[in-house]
Design an enzyme around this catalytic site. Structure first.
Site, PDB file in Angstrom:
ATOM      1  N   ASP A  68     -38.567  -8.383 -76.888  1.00 17.85           N
ATOM      2  CA  ASP A  68     -37.758  -8.017 -75.719  1.00 17.85           C
ATOM      3  C   ASP A  68     -36.457  -7.343 -76.134  1.00 17.85           C
ATOM      4  O   ASP A  68     -36.126  -6.254 -75.654  1.00 17.85           O
ATOM      5  CB  ASP A  68     -37.469  -9.249 -74.860  1.00 17.85           C
ATOM      6  CG  ASP A  68     -38.731  -9.993 -74.469  1.00 17.85           C
ATOM      7  OD1 ASP A  68     -39.769  -9.330 -74.266  1.00 17.85           O
ATOM      8  OD2 ASP A  68     -38.689 -11.229 -74.372  1.00 17.85           O
ATOM      9  N   GLY A 117     -44.762 -20.210 -51.528  1.00 12.25           N
ATOM     10  CA  GLY A 117     -43.489 -20.916 -51.512  1.00 12.25           C
ATOM     11  C   GLY A 117     -43.717 -22.407 -51.378  1.00 12.25           C
ATOM     12  O   GLY A 117     -44.812 -22.849 -51.009  1.00 12.25           O
ATOM     13  N   LYS A 141     -44.022  -9.581 -70.232  1.00 12.53           N
ATOM     14  CA  LYS A 141     -44.131  -9.347 -71.665  1.00 12.53           C
ATOM     15  C   LYS A 141     -45.042  -8.163 -71.991  1.00 12.53           C
ATOM     16  O   LYS A 141     -44.707  -7.328 -72.840  1.00 12.53           O
ATOM     17  CB  LYS A 141     -44.637 -10.616 -72.355  1.00 12.53           C
ATOM     18  CG  LYS A 141     -44.684 -10.530 -73.873  1.00 12.53           C
ATOM     19  CD  LYS A 141     -43.295 -10.571 -74.487  1.00 12.53           C
ATOM     20  CE  LYS A 141     -42.697 -11.964 -74.398  1.00 12.53           C
ATOM     21  NZ  LYS A 141     -41.398 -12.043 -75.095  1.00 12.53           N
ATOM     22  N   HIS A 166     -54.187 -18.037 -54.768  1.00 13.73           N
ATOM     23  CA  HIS A 166     -53.269 -17.121 -55.458  1.00 13.73           C
ATOM     24  C   HIS A 166     -54.070 -16.074 -56.245  1.00 13.73           C
ATOM     25  O   HIS A 166     -54.465 -16.310 -57.382  1.00 13.73           O
ATOM     26  CB  HIS A 166     -52.361 -17.899 -56.413  1.00 13.73           C
ATOM     27  CG  HIS A 166     -51.330 -18.723 -55.708  1.00 13.73           C
ATOM     28  ND1 HIS A 166     -50.094 -18.223 -55.350  1.00 13.73           N
ATOM     29  CD2 HIS A 166     -51.365 -20.006 -55.265  1.00 13.73           C
ATOM     30  CE1 HIS A 166     -49.403 -19.154 -54.724  1.00 13.73           C
ATOM     31  NE2 HIS A 166     -50.153 -20.248 -54.657  1.00 13.73           N
ATOM     32  N   CYS A 175     -50.936 -17.726 -49.759  1.00 17.02           N
ATOM     33  CA  CYS A 175     -50.610 -19.153 -49.692  1.00 17.02           C
ATOM     34  C   CYS A 175     -49.619 -19.412 -48.554  1.00 17.02           C
ATOM     35  O   CYS A 175     -49.983 -19.302 -47.393  1.00 17.02           O
ATOM     36  CB  CYS A 175     -50.092 -19.641 -51.046  1.00 17.02           C
ATOM     37  SG  CYS A 175     -50.136 -21.444 -51.224  1.00 17.02           S
ATOM     38  N   TYR A 176     -48.361 -19.734 -48.854  1.00 16.17           N
ATOM     39  CA  TYR A 176     -47.380 -19.917 -47.777  1.00 16.17           C
ATOM     40  C   TYR A 176     -47.307 -18.675 -46.906  1.00 16.17           C
ATOM     41  O   TYR A 176     -47.175 -18.767 -45.669  1.00 16.17           O
ATOM     42  CB  TYR A 176     -46.001 -20.215 -48.362  1.00 16.17           C
ATOM     43  CG  TYR A 176     -44.926 -20.398 -47.296  1.00 16.17           C
ATOM     44  CD1 TYR A 176     -44.715 -21.639 -46.697  1.00 16.17           C
ATOM     45  CD2 TYR A 176     -44.149 -19.317 -46.870  1.00 16.17           C
ATOM     46  CE1 TYR A 176     -43.748 -21.799 -45.702  1.00 16.17           C
ATOM     47  CE2 TYR A 176     -43.181 -19.473 -45.884  1.00 16.17           C
ATOM     48  CZ  TYR A 176     -42.989 -20.715 -45.307  1.00 16.17           C
ATOM     49  OH  TYR A 176     -42.040 -20.869 -44.311  1.00 16.17           O
ATOM     50  N   SER A 186     -35.743  -6.132 -79.060  1.00 13.03           N
ATOM     51  CA  SER A 186     -36.025  -4.958 -79.886  1.00 13.03           C
ATOM     52  C   SER A 186     -36.306  -3.736 -79.014  1.00 13.03           C
ATOM     53  O   SER A 186     -35.823  -2.630 -79.288  1.00 13.03           O
ATOM     54  CB  SER A 186     -37.213  -5.226 -80.807  1.00 13.03           C
ATOM     55  OG  SER A 186     -36.936  -6.276 -81.712  1.00 13.03           O
ATOM     56  N   GLU A 245     -52.938 -13.511 -57.635  1.00 12.97           N
ATOM     57  CA  GLU A 245     -52.114 -12.914 -58.678  1.00 12.97           C
ATOM     58  C   GLU A 245     -52.239 -13.618 -60.022  1.00 12.97           C
ATOM     59  O   GLU A 245     -51.856 -13.065 -61.053  1.00 12.97           O
ATOM     60  CB  GLU A 245     -50.637 -12.896 -58.248  1.00 12.97           C
ATOM     61  CG  GLU A 245     -49.953 -14.248 -58.173  1.00 12.97           C
ATOM     62  CD  GLU A 245     -50.118 -14.966 -56.849  1.00 12.97           C
ATOM     63  OE1 GLU A 245     -49.278 -15.825 -56.526  1.00 12.97           O
ATOM     64  OE2 GLU A 245     -51.101 -14.672 -56.125  1.00 12.97           O
TER      65      GLU A 245
END
Length: 516
Positions: free
Chosen positions: A230, A55, A372, A172, A82-83, A232, A174
């Site tokens: 998306d 954050g 995606k 991070h 992190c935060y 479709s 991720e």
């Protein structure tokens, strides 16, 4: 069927849903909840683990977000990122301060050293690159915690109280920039939380179809169809749920790529759904005349899409007991600003006018927690052809946000031709399957050139190509020089008004994929 659940507590960082994406990638179901969610509600969900996100705040400030300290007493493992790491340290008696020198402040790719006896890093290399983004510093870690990772600049890159199942990392894991980051999250899920991994895209598809069928309950749906992956995939999902009660409306706003309107129409005319193409070029370009600010362009386009859908709903007898559906995915949501997160850029499908929303019973966005690559997995699960599943992404505002400054038909036509040449040469070279997204940008910069022994003063065109799995982080594509050379020569020779080409070599972050 009740799934294992991990809760991601959202403290307003830009990568928060990406954490959830990584958890689901490990076949563990998760939900993102705001940090303000009452503890009793979190307990009732019976999670096997909790992840605190990053954050933008400093944990020691009075107005910074905090959690009920009791969250650390009910026996559920916690991973702070992190935060979230600093919040854990602060709440449990550590000291977090503003970094006063470069030795404690870290940004970007950082060489990091891990204690592989810690469950978080078991089976991983002892050294690797992590993605740092913190200006605060854990000057003192809480009692019971040990230091389990460090960098050359910072001794407490990661902390752990393994007895209680509490782990914190300053970086991070991720994001793709962190090597083995997903493996670290997987270790937290399986080694610390005891996950078995019982969530799949097949299950998501089945549950979502059933949920849509129940929610729509005999009603009709107008789908805002762009022809991209998306919308479709959402068309296929809705067709599975409600059949011929679906109407797909494709708005050709005059800002599509070359030949794209016809390609979309040809593809969807083959489907057993009602397909409507609306020619709205003049309508959109007149609204955009003289507008230079990118946020204002997005706002205008988002609103006008809404008004077109409202008009088409009237034309086809869709009532206020029926639904509007959009192929919104999570990057659209997070970049448009969610909770305490900053607005990076407002996506057109987050800007429907209130009077348009009120025209329908509700707005359906069943893909808004997917990335995606997950949408593409879902498309395959629904049996969509690969050419649709892997279609090159194209933003709803179209060329309007690839033309820097005011939009005109002349500029759109120029960019259409240049972009077509770029995409054609990329495909000829066999790089169309190696690059996640590639396109041209018509800048508002002009430069001096020489053509036919005469001086020119024409536009600078930028080329962009990125590789990514989730579209929240991306690296620039290393397209061979000889391919870029062919593209440049063809555009300069074939497209009037352009006399200089450059290639964008910026990753995301710090840039976004689109220029506007």
């Amino acid at each position: 069927m009740k799934h294992e659940l991990v809760i991601v507590l959202d403290f307003g960082g830009q990568y928060n849903q990406l954490i959830a994406r990584r958890v689901r990638e490990c076949n563990v179901y998760c939900e993102v909840k705001p940090y303000t969610t009452p503890l009793a509600e979190l307990k009732a969900m019976e999670p096997i683990g909790i992840i605190f996100t990053g954050g933008p705040n400093s944990v020691y400030l009075e107005d910074s977000p905090h959690v009920d300290p009791e969250i650390f007493t009910w026996g559920v493992p916690v991973l702070g990122i992190c935060y979230g790491c600093q919040l854990m340290a602060y709440t449990l008696g550590g000291l977090v301060t503003e970094a006063t020198d470069d030795s404690a402040r870290e940004y970007g790719k950082t060489q990091t050293f891990y204690d592989t006896s810690c469950k978080l890093f078991q089976g991983l290399p002892q050294e690797g690159i992590s993605w740092m983004s913190h200006g605060d510093y854990m000057a003192r870690v809480p009692e019971g915690f040990s230091l389990v990772a460090h960098s050359n600049a910072c001794p407490n890159v990661a902390i752990a109280d393994e007895a209680r199942g509490f782990y914190g990392v300053q970086y991070h894991p991720e994001v793709n920039h962190t090597q083995h980051g997903t493996d670290m999250i997987r270790n937290f899920l399986y080694q610390v939380c005891g996950a078995k991994g019982d969530w799949t895209m097949e299950d998501f598809c089945r549950r979502t179809v059933a949920s849509l069928r129940e929610k729509i309950d005999g009603g009709r749906v107008l789908l805002a169809l762009s022809g991209g992956v998306d919308s479709s995939v959402l068309a296929a999902l809705l067709a599975e749920a409600i059949g011929d009660r679906l109407t797909c409306v494709f708005v050709d706003h005059g800002l599509m790529r070359k030949n794209e309107g016809g390609e979309v129409e040809e593809a969807f005319r083959k489907w057993d759904v009602q397909f409507v193409r609306v020619d709205a070029e003049e309508r959109f370009l007149s609204k955009l005349a003289g507008v230079e600010d990118p946020q204002e362009k997005r706002r205008i386009i988002g609103a006008e899409f809404g008004y077109v859908f409202r008009d088409e709903a009237e034309r086809f007898g869709i009532t206020n007991q029926d639904y509007l559906a959009q192929g919104t995915i999570y990057p659209d949501v997070i970049e448009s600003g969610k909770g305490d997160a900053d607005v990076i850029k407002s996506h057109h499908n987050r800007l429907l006018p209130p009077e348009v929303v009120a025209r329908f019973k509700g707005v359906l966005e069943p893909l808004d927690l997917l990335f995606k690559d997950e949408v593409r997995q879902l498309g395959r699960e629904l049996g969509l052809p690969e050419y649709l599943v892997m279609r090159q992404p194209f933003p709803g505002p179209g060329l309007a946000i690839r033309i820097i400054g005011a939009v005109t038909k002349e500029k759109a036509d120029t960019l259409r031709e240049a972009d077509y040449i770029y995409r054609e040469e990329i495909a000829k070279a066999g790089w169309d399957t190696k690059i996640s997204q590639y396109f041209a940008v018509l800048t508002d910069t002009r430069s001096v050139g020489v053509q036919g022994d005469g001086r020119t003063y024409d536009s600078l065109l930028a080329l962009r190509g990125v590789t990514t799995t989730d579209f929240m982080t991306a690296d620039w594509a290393r397209i061979p020089y000889e391919v870029l050379d062919k593209v440049s020569v063809r555009i300069i020779n074939e497209v009037p008004g352009i006399n200089r080409i450059c290639y964008d070599i910026t990753s995301k972050p710090p840039a976004t994929i689109e220029w506007e």
